[in-house]
Design a protein around this motif. Structure first.
Motif, PDB file in Angstrom:
ATOM      1  N   THR A   1      -7.568 -10.265   8.292  1.00  0.00           N
ATOM      2  CA  THR A   1      -7.490 -11.789   7.984  1.00  0.00           C
ATOM      3  C   THR A   1      -8.806 -12.619   7.999  1.00  0.00           C
ATOM      4  OG1 THR A   1      -6.546 -12.902   9.882  1.00  0.00           O
ATOM      5  CG2 THR A   1      -5.001 -11.759   8.555  1.00  0.00           C
ATOM      6  N   SER A   2      -9.874 -11.883   8.570  1.00  0.00           N
ATOM      7  CA  SER A   2     -11.314 -12.522   9.011  1.00  0.00           C
ATOM      8  C   SER A   2     -12.012 -13.271   7.541  1.00  0.00           C
ATOM      9  CB  SER A   2     -12.083 -11.866   9.787  1.00  0.00           C
ATOM     10  OG  SER A   2     -12.268 -10.653   9.227  1.00  0.00           O
ATOM     11  N   GLY A   3     -11.442 -12.914   6.493  1.00  0.00           N
ATOM     12  CA  GLY A   3     -12.418 -13.203   5.121  1.00  0.00           C
ATOM     13  C   GLY A   3     -11.523 -14.346   4.302  1.00  0.00           C
TER      14      GLY A   3
ATOM     15  N   GLY B   1      -7.354  -8.164   4.433  1.00  0.00           N
ATOM     16  CA  GLY B   1      -6.765  -9.478   4.107  1.00  0.00           C
ATOM     17  C   GLY B   1      -5.173  -9.141   3.654  1.00  0.00           C
ATOM     18  N   VAL B   2      -4.632 -10.054   3.078  1.00  0.00           N
ATOM     19  CA  VAL B   2      -3.494  -9.948   2.882  1.00  0.00           C
ATOM     20  C   VAL B   2      -2.948  -8.941   1.836  1.00  0.00           C
ATOM     21  CG1 VAL B   2      -3.126 -11.749   1.367  1.00  0.00           C
ATOM     22  CG2 VAL B   2      -0.991 -11.301   2.584  1.00  0.00           C
ATOM     23  N   HIS B   3      -4.081  -8.826   0.634  1.00  0.00           N
ATOM     24  CA  HIS B   3      -3.611  -8.143  -0.411  1.00  0.00           C
ATOM     25  C   HIS B   3      -3.874  -6.530   0.231  1.00  0.00           C
ATOM     26  CE1 HIS B   3      -4.747 -11.332  -3.605  1.00  0.00           C
ATOM     27  NE2 HIS B   3      -3.451 -11.348  -3.202  1.00  0.00           N
TER      28      HIS B   3
ATOM     29  N   PRO C   1      -0.624 -16.958   6.104  1.00  0.00           N
ATOM     30  CA  PRO C   1      -1.241 -15.894   5.588  1.00  0.00           C
ATOM     31  C   PRO C   1      -1.506 -14.792   6.842  1.00  0.00           C
ATOM     32  CG  PRO C   1      -2.130 -18.044   4.742  1.00  0.00           C
ATOM     33  CD  PRO C   1      -1.286 -18.435   5.854  1.00  0.00           C
ATOM     34  N   SER C   2      -2.192 -15.181   8.078  1.00  0.00           N
ATOM     35  CA  SER C   2      -2.449 -14.290   9.059  1.00  0.00           C
ATOM     36  C   SER C   2      -1.203 -13.755   9.360  1.00  0.00           C
ATOM     37  CB  SER C   2      -3.200 -15.155  10.075  1.00  0.00           C
ATOM     38  OG  SER C   2      -4.357 -15.730   9.523  1.00  0.00           O
TER      39      SER C   2
ATOM     40  N   ALA D   1     -11.195  -6.327  -1.341  1.00  0.00           N
ATOM     41  CA  ALA D   1     -12.228  -7.114  -0.456  1.00  0.00           C
ATOM     42  C   ALA D   1     -12.226  -8.543  -0.485  1.00  0.00           C
ATOM     43  CB  ALA D   1     -13.259  -6.108  -0.687  1.00  0.00           C
ATOM     44  N   GLY D   2     -11.350  -9.104  -1.505  1.00  0.00           N
ATOM     45  CA  GLY D   2     -11.329 -10.559  -1.440  1.00  0.00           C
ATOM     46  C   GLY D   2     -12.715 -11.157  -2.126  1.00  0.00           C
ATOM     47  N   CYS D   3     -13.193 -12.040  -1.391  1.00  0.00           N
ATOM     48  CA  CYS D   3     -14.422 -12.679  -1.864  1.00  0.00           C
ATOM     49  C   CYS D   3     -15.550 -11.591  -2.005  1.00  0.00           C
ATOM     50  CB  CYS D   3     -14.790 -13.880  -1.141  1.00  0.00           C
ATOM     51  SG  CYS D   3     -15.050 -13.583   0.682  1.00  0.00           S
TER      52      CYS D   3
END
Length: 223
Positions: free
Chosen positions: A41-43, A14-16, A151-152, A204-206
């Motif tokens: 960016t799929s999450g 993702g972005v991070h 964001p993407s 890993a975001g969520c």
């Protein structure tokens, strides 16, 4: 396939994760691999609103926000990737004296950091945005330069430019396990091979909590 060794493995595309990859590559750490279980960016990033603010929670957070705006203002030129950064500015409203005190705190911190920030009246805020209902509003903070970004596109800009600098991105490659070796290095097992590295970044975001649990860490994560 992933390389057998790297200086850093970043888990999450993702972005991070992409931002970390890009910043490290720009500092000369090009022996870095980002591993993403699906597509970039799929999450969490795919669901993000992309708001870029000068919100002042504390000095550290405010400094990060200030840096982010300056970064995004020049990111398209540096990477060659459009990111749809629009900067209409931002308003924060106060409806009572406690909220006015909070705005004054934001004003002081923002000015200390060099923000273009002003404490204005409800009438002045109405002139900036005539669509607001100013009933009961005592005052407002106006900050120039705030806005929103795609964001993407930002993630793609970070990832592509990092790869051009020598970093690697491994997509459709799930991380299966992470554990520390006796010599202090880390072994990251993925569907496409094993990487031994000095550092692991959980981006890993969520899914950050699940990734953290691979090494016994608990990452606070709101659902």
């Amino acid at each position: 396939m992933v390389p057998s060794s790297a200086r850093v493995v970043i888990i999450g595309g993702g972005v991070h994760g992409a931002s970390t990859l890009w910043h490290l590559a720009r500092e000369g750490w090009t022996d870095v691999v980002l591993v993403e279980k699906a597509e970039l960016t799929s999450g969490s990033t795919w669901h993000a609103a992309g708001q870029i603010t000068r919100s002042v929670g504390d000095y550290t957070t405010a400094a990060f926000h200030h840096y982010a705006i300056e970064l995004y203002e020049g990111l398209e030129q540096e990477t060659g990737q459009a990111i749809s950064f629009h900067q209409p500015g931002g308003l924060r409203l106060a409806f009572n004296e406690l909220e006015m005190d909070a705005l004054r705190t934001h004003l002081g911190a923002g000015r200390y950091l060099g923000y273009p920030i002003e404490l204005i009246s409800a009438d002045e805020a109405q002139q900036i945005n005539p669509f607001y209902d100013m009933t009961g509003v005592l005052g407002a903070i106006w900050t120039e330069g705030e806005g929103h970004v795609d964001p993407s596109s930002v993630t793609v800009a970070f990832a592509n430019h990092a790869r051009s600098l020598g970093a690697e991105v491994s997509r459709r490659n799930r991380v299966l396990d992470v554990h520390q070796l006796p010599n202090g290095e880390w072994q990251v097992d993925t569907e496409q091979g094993t990487v031994v590295c000095e550092h692991v970044v959980d981006a890993a975001g969520c899914y950050a909590h699940q990734v953290g649990q691979l090494t016994g860490f608990s990452v606070p994560q709101a659902n």
